[in-house]
Design an enzyme around this catalytic site. Structure first.
Site, PDB file in Angstrom:
ATOM      1  N   SER A 117     -34.038   0.721 -55.292  1.00  0.00           N
ATOM      2  CA  SER A 117     -34.170   0.679 -53.855  1.00  0.00           C
ATOM      3  C   SER A 117     -33.415  -0.444 -53.035  1.00  0.00           C
ATOM      4  O   SER A 117     -33.728  -1.540 -53.057  1.00  0.00           O
ATOM      5  CB  SER A 117     -35.825   0.649 -53.651  1.00  0.00           C
ATOM      6  OG  SER A 117     -35.771   0.290 -52.050  1.00  0.00           O
ATOM      7  N   TYR A 142     -43.713  -2.317 -54.443  1.00  0.00           N
ATOM      8  CA  TYR A 142     -42.594  -1.366 -54.650  1.00  0.00           C
ATOM      9  C   TYR A 142     -41.107  -1.987 -55.048  1.00  0.00           C
ATOM     10  O   TYR A 142     -40.806  -1.610 -56.098  1.00  0.00           O
ATOM     11  CB  TYR A 142     -42.485  -0.621 -53.220  1.00  0.00           C
ATOM     12  CG  TYR A 142     -41.429   0.736 -53.485  1.00  0.00           C
ATOM     13  CD1 TYR A 142     -42.010   1.814 -53.815  1.00  0.00           C
ATOM     14  CD2 TYR A 142     -40.117   0.581 -53.120  1.00  0.00           C
ATOM     15  CE1 TYR A 142     -41.061   2.953 -53.848  1.00  0.00           C
ATOM     16  CE2 TYR A 142     -39.147   1.608 -53.012  1.00  0.00           C
ATOM     17  CZ  TYR A 142     -39.830   2.992 -53.810  1.00  0.00           C
ATOM     18  OH  TYR A 142     -38.998   3.801 -53.559  1.00  0.00           O
ATOM     19  N   LYS A 146     -39.326  -1.981 -58.682  1.00  0.00           N
ATOM     20  CA  LYS A 146     -38.075  -1.300 -59.063  1.00  0.00           C
ATOM     21  C   LYS A 146     -37.233  -2.451 -59.692  1.00  0.00           C
ATOM     22  O   LYS A 146     -36.339  -1.910 -60.579  1.00  0.00           O
ATOM     23  CB  LYS A 146     -37.226  -0.990 -57.590  1.00  0.00           C
ATOM     24  CG  LYS A 146     -38.074   0.306 -57.016  1.00  0.00           C
ATOM     25  CD  LYS A 146     -37.692   1.563 -57.550  1.00  0.00           C
ATOM     26  CE  LYS A 146     -37.857   2.713 -56.602  1.00  0.00           C
ATOM     27  NZ  LYS A 146     -37.642   4.019 -57.527  1.00  0.00           N
TER      28      LYS A 146
END
Length: 316
Positions: A117, A142, A146
Site C-alpha cells: 500500500s 493496515y 503490509k
C-alpha cells in the site's frame, strides 16, 4: 494468483490470459461461481480455479504446482477498519502470508509479486513526492501489516532464495471496483453519482491522494512478474500527481454532467493528509508509466456504475 476474484485480480487474470499466459486462480469464488467447483477446473476464460482460504497450506501447494510467478493480491480489511481489530488483521494477513510463502517455497515458485500500500505504509511525510527510501511509519494497522509482509518477503529471499517484487500501489480505481465503506473514494463517488445520492466527504475535502487507473496498475503488475531481473524489489506505482477529494468530486461532476450534492462528515484519524508517490523507480526498473488520463479514467468509472447498476454501500 491469490485474490483472483477481487478488483485487482479480475483485471489482472484477464490481462494475463489475453497476453497468452497460463493462469491459475486461488481464493474465494467470483460472482456466478460456486464454492463446490472441482479444483483446477477452467472457467470460460481458460483460467484454472482453486477455491479455498489462503491459510490452507495443502490447497495452496496444489494450486501453486507448476507456477513460476505467484501474485499476492489479498487484503483483508480497509485502513479505516484495521485499527478496530489489529490482532484479527494480523491473523488474516500476516500469518496467512507466512503460510503462503511456505507453500510457494515448497511448490518451487520463482517469484512472488505482492501488492502493498503506497497510501498507508509511509505514514505522514513532510515532503512530496514520496520515494521508496522515505521513512515508513504507518498510522494504521493496515499499513503496518503490509510493511510486515514486505519484510517477510525479504526474509524468505534471504533464507530460501525466493525472488520477489513489492508494488506499493497508491489509490487504484476503475471499472469493476465496487464502492465500499471508508475506502475507494472514486468508486464511492461514482456509485453515489449514478444513483443520485450525495458524495460523502470525510473532513473538509483537502486530503490529497495519488489516484491510478486499474489498467495502469495491471500493466505494472504484469511487468513486475515478467521482467527478467529486478534491479530494485520495492517499487511505487501511482500517477505521480496529487489530487484532493474535492478535485475528485469536481471530476465526478464533470463526468455526470450535473452538480452533485456534497455531504461533509467529520475527519478520520487514520487519514494521512497527503500522499503523492515518486514513480521514478517504476519508470526505470519496470519501464512503466501511467497511460490513462485522469478525466477519462473518472468518466469510465462513472459510466461503469451508471450502466451496471452497482449499488453504493451505505455509510454509517
Amino acid at each position: 494468483m491469490l485474490g483472483a476474484g477481487g478488483f485487482l485480480g479480475t483485471h489482472l487474470r484477464r490481462a494475463l490470459r489475453l497476453g497468452g499466459h497460463e493462469v491459475t486462480a486461488f481464493g474465494h469464488p467470483p460472482p456466478g461461481m460456486t464454492s463446490e467447483r472441482p479444483a483446477g477446473t477452467a472457467d470460460t476464460d481458460g483460467i484454472a480455479w482453486h477455491i479455498g482460504d489462503f491459510t490452507d497450506r495443502g490447497r495452496l501447494v496444489r494450486a501453486l504446482g507448476g507456477c513460476t510467478v505467484a501474485y499476492h493480491l489479498i487484503g483483508s480489511t480497509s485502513p479505516a477498519r484495521s485499527n478496530a481489530a489489529p490482532a484479527e488483521d494480523v491473523a488474516d494477513t500476516v500469518i496467512g502470508t507466512i503460510a503462503f510463502l511456505d507453500a510457494a517455497v515448497a511448490a518451487g515458485v520463482k517469484r512472488v509479486v505482492f501488492v502493498s500500500s503506497g497510501g498507508t505504509v509511509y505514514g505522514v511525510q513532510n515532503r512530496l513526492p514520496i520515494a521508496e527510501d522515505f521513512p515508513t511509519d504507518p498510522i494504521c494497522a493496515y499499513g503496518i501489516n503490509k510493511l510486515a509482509i514486505e519484510k517477510y518477503l525479504h526474509l524468505y529471499h534471504h533464507l530460501h532464495g525466493l525472488d520477489y517484487c513489492v508494488l506499493r500501489v497508491a489509490n487504484p480505481f476503475g471499472e469493476g471496483q465496487v464502492s465500499r465503506r471508508q475506502q475507494g473514494v472514486v468508486a464511492a463517488f461514482a456509485a453515489a453519482a449514478a444513483h443520485g445520492e450525495p458524495l460523502v466527504i470525510w473532513g473538509d475535502g483537502s486530503i490529497v491522494r495519488d489516484y491510478v487507473h486499474i489498467d495502469d496498475v495491471t500493466a505494472a503488475l504484469i511487468q513486475a512478474g515478467t521482467v527478467p531481473a529486478l534491479a530494485e524489489r520495492v517499487i511505487n506505482i501511482g500517477s505521480g500527481e496529487g489530487r484532493s477529494v474535492l478535485d475528485v468530486a469536481d471530476a465526478m461532476e464533470a463526468a455526470a454532467g450535473r452538480p452533485l450534492v456534497r455531504d461533509f462528515r467529520p475527519g478520520r484519524p487514520v487519514d494521512v493528509p497527503a500522499v503523492v508517490l515518486d514513480i521514478t523507480r517504476a519508470r526505470r526498473v519496470l519501464e512503466w508509466s501511467p497511460q490513462v488520463p485522469w478525466r477519462e479514467a473518472v468518466a469510465r468509472a462513472y459510466r461503469f456504475h451508471r450502466d451496471h447498476a452497482v449499488p453504493a454501500v451505505p455509510v454509517p
